[in-house]
Design an enzyme around this catalytic site. Structure first.
Site, PDB file in Angstrom:
ATOM      1  N   GLU A   4     -29.771  -3.696 -49.015  1.00  0.00           N
ATOM      2  CA  GLU A   4     -28.799  -3.892 -50.088  1.00  0.00           C
ATOM      3  C   GLU A   4     -28.696  -2.548 -50.800  1.00  0.00           C
ATOM      4  OE1 GLU A   4     -29.746  -7.353 -52.395  1.00  0.00           O
ATOM      5  OE2 GLU A   4     -29.745  -8.662 -50.632  1.00  0.00           O
ATOM      6  N   ARG A  44     -35.886  -6.866 -50.678  1.00  0.00           N
ATOM      7  CA  ARG A  44     -34.541  -6.882 -50.096  1.00  0.00           C
ATOM      8  C   ARG A  44     -34.167  -5.564 -49.420  1.00  0.00           C
ATOM      9  NH1 ARG A  44     -30.901 -10.137 -54.609  1.00  0.00           N
ATOM     10  NH2 ARG A  44     -32.298 -11.917 -54.849  1.00  0.00           N
ATOM     11  N   HIS A  80     -33.732  -5.289 -57.262  1.00  0.00           N
ATOM     12  CA  HIS A  80     -33.139  -4.011 -56.879  1.00  0.00           C
ATOM     13  C   HIS A  80     -33.642  -2.912 -57.805  1.00  0.00           C
ATOM     14  CE1 HIS A  80     -29.644  -6.713 -55.464  1.00  0.00           C
ATOM     15  NE2 HIS A  80     -30.358  -6.362 -54.414  1.00  0.00           N
ATOM     16  N   ASP A  82     -31.910  -0.774 -59.294  1.00  0.00           N
ATOM     17  CA  ASP A  82     -31.044  -0.548 -60.454  1.00  0.00           C
ATOM     18  C   ASP A  82     -31.348  -1.494 -61.614  1.00  0.00           C
ATOM     19  OD1 ASP A  82     -29.856  -2.940 -59.741  1.00  0.00           O
ATOM     20  OD2 ASP A  82     -27.911  -2.093 -59.235  1.00  0.00           O
ATOM     21  N   ASN A 192     -23.310 -13.697 -63.420  1.00  0.00           N
ATOM     22  CA  ASN A 192     -23.202 -13.670 -61.958  1.00  0.00           C
ATOM     23  C   ASN A 192     -24.163 -12.671 -61.338  1.00  0.00           C
ATOM     24  OD1 ASN A 192     -20.867 -15.452 -60.886  1.00  0.00           O
ATOM     25  ND2 ASN A 192     -20.073 -14.567 -62.775  1.00  0.00           N
ATOM     26  N   CYS A 198     -23.182  -2.425 -61.966  1.00  0.00           N
ATOM     27  CA  CYS A 198     -22.260  -2.801 -60.901  1.00  0.00           C
ATOM     28  C   CYS A 198     -20.971  -1.996 -60.955  1.00  0.00           C
ATOM     29  CB  CYS A 198     -21.962  -4.292 -60.968  1.00  0.00           C
ATOM     30  SG  CYS A 198     -23.450  -5.292 -60.724  1.00  0.00           S
TER      31      CYS A 198
END
Length: 274
Positions: A4, A44, A80, A82, A192, A198
């Protein structure tokens, strides 16, 4: 080869037009069962996937760093990188639980970064517990250059978590590279699973490249109003299984896309428009 990637990659540099350091952060080594790995949640991103991305993009190994994310951070909900670190220019803003080998990672970056010294802004667990960092999405933010220094764009949740709010107040008074904080309401995105990070994808253009771009896709007040009206006219607020079986949905979507390409002045770019 779990990947990812965009959420686990940071580019650090002295200047946007200069060579920089590509930092890939992975959760575990897929082909080594003995290597450290999270116990509660799956990692991930694998080292092997990061290496494949770097290889396929022809990156110079002298300007590439592979760093393992702290497995304990992953088990605390940091899926992640981030969510635990963000970089811009020569500044890396990160939590002390971000990397498994923090000092080695920083040393690798410093040895490969040219044109500027690395500005490492470290947030300790005493200042902001890992749980508060995850809940507020402090690091799922954007670092943006301004004439007065770097501005950190954070989600509104950062002001709702006491430890994070206190830290942000102290950060702008610290005399470091981050000189201001701006808070944005991105609750719909947060619900979400995504904050300001993002929106991090940025392509820096020279004046010549900017002039060569199609003008219809550059955001203006007028274009914003037209796009807002288009969204209100065409975006459904719900979609059922029965809708997916309705051939009219296809016609509805095509009509919306046809109008959108007209608004942006793109011409016929979809097969159904030919």
């Amino acid at each position: 080869f779990g990947d990812e990637g965009a959420a686990n990659h940071t580019r650090l540099c002295g200047g946007y037009g200069e060579a920089g350091v590509e930092l890939f952060v992975y959760g575990q080594v897929a082909f080594n069962d003995q290597a450290p790995a999270p116990k509660k949640y799956p990692a991930r991103q694998t080292l092997e996937a990061s290496q494949a991305i770097a290889r396929l993009h022809g990156l110079d190994g002298q300007h590439t760093v592979f760093a393992q994310q702290n497995p304990n951070a992953i088990d605390a909900g940091v899926f992640h990188n981030d969510v635990i670190a963000v970089g811009n220019g020569n500044t890396l803003f990160y939590h002390d639980m971000a990397f498994l080998e923090e000092e080695r990672v920083l040393a690798d970056i410093r040895s490969r970064l040219t044109g500027a010294e690395l500005e490492a802004v470290r947030v300790s667990s005493e200042e902001v517990p890992i749980e508060d960092a995850v809940a507020s999405y402090l690091f799922n933010s954007q670092l943006l250059n301004t004439p007065d220094g770097m501005m950190l764009a954070v989600p509104g949740e950062c002001r709702e978590v006491a430890s994070v709010s206190r830290y942000l107040d102290a950060l702008v008074q610290s005399g470091g590279p981050i000189t201001s904080v701006e808070v944005f309401d991105v609750k719909q995105s947060m619900r979400n699973g995504g904050g300001p990070a993002c929106l991090r994808l940025r392509v820096v253009l020279s004046d010549e490249e900017l002039k060569a771009m199609h003008r219809g896709v550059l955001l203006t007040d007028d274009l914003y109003e037209r796009l807002t009206a288009w969204v209100k006219a065409h975006y459904r607020d719900r979609l059922s299984q029965a809708d997916l079986a309705d051939p009219m949905l296809l016609q509805e979507v095509r009509k919306a896309l046809d109008e959108l390409t007209g608004i942006l002045g793109l011409g016929s770019i979809y097969d159904f428009q030919l």
